[in-house]
Design an enzyme around this catalytic site. Structure first.
Site, PDB file in Angstrom:
ATOM      1  N   VAL D  77      37.086  48.225  43.581  1.00 46.70           N
ATOM      2  CA  VAL D  77      38.287  47.474  43.934  1.00 46.70           C
ATOM      3  C   VAL D  77      39.421  47.980  43.050  1.00 46.70           C
ATOM      4  O   VAL D  77      39.278  48.037  41.828  1.00 46.70           O
ATOM      5  CB  VAL D  77      38.052  45.963  43.685  1.00 46.70           C
ATOM      6  CG1 VAL D  77      39.285  45.166  44.065  1.00 46.70           C
ATOM      7  CG2 VAL D  77      36.823  45.488  44.443  1.00 46.70           C
ATOM      8  N   CYS D  78      40.544  48.309  43.658  1.00 41.82           N
ATOM      9  CA  CYS D  78      41.638  48.947  42.908  1.00 41.82           C
ATOM     10  C   CYS D  78      42.267  48.023  41.873  1.00 41.82           C
ATOM     11  O   CYS D  78      42.729  46.928  42.198  1.00 41.82           O
ATOM     12  CB  CYS D  78      42.713  49.421  43.884  1.00 41.82           C
ATOM     13  SG  CYS D  78      44.158  50.075  43.032  1.00 41.82           S
ATOM     14  N   ILE D  79      42.326  48.505  40.636  1.00 45.76           N
ATOM     15  CA  ILE D  79      42.865  47.694  39.533  1.00 45.76           C
ATOM     16  C   ILE D  79      44.379  47.527  39.620  1.00 45.76           C
ATOM     17  O   ILE D  79      44.952  46.638  38.979  1.00 45.76           O
ATOM     18  CB  ILE D  79      42.466  48.308  38.169  1.00 45.76           C
ATOM     19  CG1 ILE D  79      42.565  47.251  37.071  1.00 45.76           C
ATOM     20  CG2 ILE D  79      43.337  49.521  37.838  1.00 45.76           C
ATOM     21  CD1 ILE D  79      41.927  47.661  35.772  1.00 45.76           C
ATOM     22  N   ALA D  82      44.482  44.824  42.985  1.00 42.54           N
ATOM     23  CA  ALA D  82      43.745  43.555  42.902  1.00 42.54           C
ATOM     24  C   ALA D  82      44.494  42.455  42.143  1.00 42.54           C
ATOM     25  O   ALA D  82      44.684  41.361  42.689  1.00 42.54           O
ATOM     26  CB  ALA D  82      42.358  43.793  42.318  1.00 42.54           C
TER      27      ALA D  82
END
Lengths: 138, 102, 130, 130, 138, 102
Positions: D77-79, D82
């Site tokens: 999941v893209c930091i 997100a």
């Protein structure tokens, strides 16, 4: 970072206007991060994506961050191949002068300033797609 | 009483402006907001349709959204009026209903 | 005049919540009443207090919460649309056996009837979405 | 063959996550390798463990978590995407001073470089979005 | 619930195909809840919205709930005015027989079964919009 | 080597199918998934364009998405082939790259 055998040709295709949706901004964020990976990167602007490069964007009245200046900094990240489709511009009543001037300094030619934006017609854009290894669409 | 129609998508990206234009009656108002403002650009594929429609409807574009996309006020198709968010509120209050073409 | 506002998209991905916020603010500044702001579809994603936008960007949840506090706005999040998207208040979290909740201050989870009521009680219902 | 998968929309509102899940499952059944599934844009909303869909509907978070466990999938999941949408793990919640987190089992929050790496390391990158 | 003075004419406008996005389903959920409020309710199907009424929908292969049968139950909720735009059908290669038959029982005429779907042309749809108090778009 | 192009939006709702058709080369494949399958319907406004394109490209439609929208296999434009998710995987593996027209 990546070794020579792992160099791939990445093409980012941007087809949405900025601000109405987040895709233009979040695409740009990938391009910037991706630049550190020393891949061969091209960025294409097709359909409403051409509006991302409009000069004179002013977002003060909508309370959103104006990220258009970041396109001008792409040259510093070695992202120097931006392709704008001529037919997409024309259909929208735009001419090349409506877009920001985006340049980079060519270190091989005494840092001469050169244009990053290349205006291509649809058949050239089609050829570009078929010549890349990885296509990211936003 | 007449209707305020809002269109928020680029006419190059969605059929909502076209569908809106097909469903207005004499005296209605159309307001282009968000990405829809790009359709108001002079010389664009939808400028002519918007100009023709002014015979029966008033057409507005939300100025802050226009500025954000780098389109100058003088570059929009003739007869289209600019409003700010307060003008948007006035338009909604001045018509009997608001129809959003989402 | 009394307005009802409907927001059907979340923050960031679409401009809908920004537009609705600015319309609501402009209406209040002109002395109009806001009967209710109803968050439906992905609009429920405006109501998470876990959102941490970049420091140079706006925080729509905070903007809505502050506007609600200042003007006693009724911010209603749809109870059908919210749980399926992971927006929970303490009651709903307990009922569903979840170990936490993420609803932001000023937002209330309630039924779809609140949307219909907004249509009935408002002079104008204005929708913002994709 | 090695596939990379990118999901750019959340569950329910768009079919993207459903399509990506079914493509991934079909690829695994044919003996292909999935290098990584990367969740970007609203795609990060697939990773909340707070989601409670109607009982007669699918739960995409659970489907992804189960598929990840069974096949040792890397769900990233893209930091960047997100936190602005309210998807936090324990570390990020602590760093941001939030009182809870909602990341689901099997999902890992990490950088955008993981998307580029997926492009480099996969034979084919397949995107699912709006 | 609402008293007579509070009865308004609600029009739901559906313009999206089902399953690719959730709007069709979540619109239907509002219509069902709204029915309890004893308002004057009409539901319009324009553009790709006409696909919501296709007969023979089978979602087994995509793992999503098939909610198309719910449209047939709308008559029981006193939602009996469904308007389908003829031009939208024709542009999509559809004819009226491609759609589900949706009927209701008229308690004023010895429970005779009557069609809920009315096929209207664009000008009639335009008139409908201008005759309603509240318009909900999905 | 050639490309698999995926289109997931209805061509009545988005320009992505049109833009895709404008950017394919001889030997490419086009797969219609999700709402895009409605464009394959015989007699629809896009059926002819899809039929013409088959001179240079193969065109596929994802059968589970077609069934969900109530369109029968016999009602799609001639020459378009049906695949399931496994067929989608095979198409992606069989081309050099996948280009999603989102």
């Amino acid at each position: 970072m990546a070794d020579e055998t792992n160099t791939k040709k990445f093409l980012y295709i941007n087809r949405k206007a900025p601000y109405g949706t987040v895709y233009a901004l979040e695409s740009l964020e990938v391009v910037l991060i991706g630049a550190a990976f020393e891949q061969d990167v091209s960025v294409a602007f097709v359909d409403d994506g051409v509006f991302q490069l409009m000069s004179g964007q002013d977002t003060a009245g909508i309370g959103m961050k104006n990220f258009s200046k970041t396109y001008r900094a792409l040259g510093d990240y070695e992202v120097r191949k931006l392709y704008v489709e001529r037919e997409s511009l024309a259909e929208r009543g735009l001419v090349s002068d409506d877009l920001m001037a985006i340049t980079y300094e060519d270190e091989n030619e005494d840092y001469a300033e050169k244009p990053s934006i290349h205006f291509v017609d649809r058949s050239e854009m089609t050829k570009l797609i078929s010549e890349h290894d990885v296509i990211l669409s936003f | 009483m007449s209707t305020l129609h809002t269109v928020n998508k680029s006419p190059f990206e969605r059929p909502s402006l076209k569908t809106c234009l097909d469903h207005v009656v004499q005296g209605d108002a159309i307001l282009l907001i968000e990405d829809a403002v790009v359709g108001a650009r002079k010389g664009g594929a939808f400028a002519e349709a918007l100009s023709h429609k002014q015979a029966s409807c008033s057409i507005y574009v939300l100025a802050p959204d226009l500025a954000a996309r780098g389109i100058k006020a003088e570059d929009i198709a003739e007869g289209i009026a600019l409003v700010d968010y307060g003008g948007f509120v006035d338009l909604a209050a001045g018509k009997a209903r608001v129809c959003a073409w989402l | 005049m009394r307005f009802g506002i409907v927001v059907t998209e979340g923050p960031y991905t679409h401009q809908a919540s920004d537009s609705a916020y600015r319309f609501t603010k402009a209406a209040l500044e002109k002395g109009h009443e806001i009967f209710r702001v109803f968050f439906y579809n992905d609009g429920v994603n405006n109501a998470t207090r876990f959102a941490v936008p970049p420091q140079d960007d706006r925080n729509l949840q905070v903007l809505w919460s502050e506007l609600a506090e200042k003007h006693k706005l009724d911010l209603v999040v749809c109870i059908a649309a919210a749980p399926r998207r992971g927006i929970l208040d303490a009651d709903e979290a307990k009922r569903q056996g979840k170990d936490g909740n993420n609803i932001a201050p000023g937002f209330l989870i309630s039924g779809l009837g609140q949307l219909i009521e907004a249509g009935i009680q408002s002079d104008r219902l204005v929708m913002f979405g994709d």
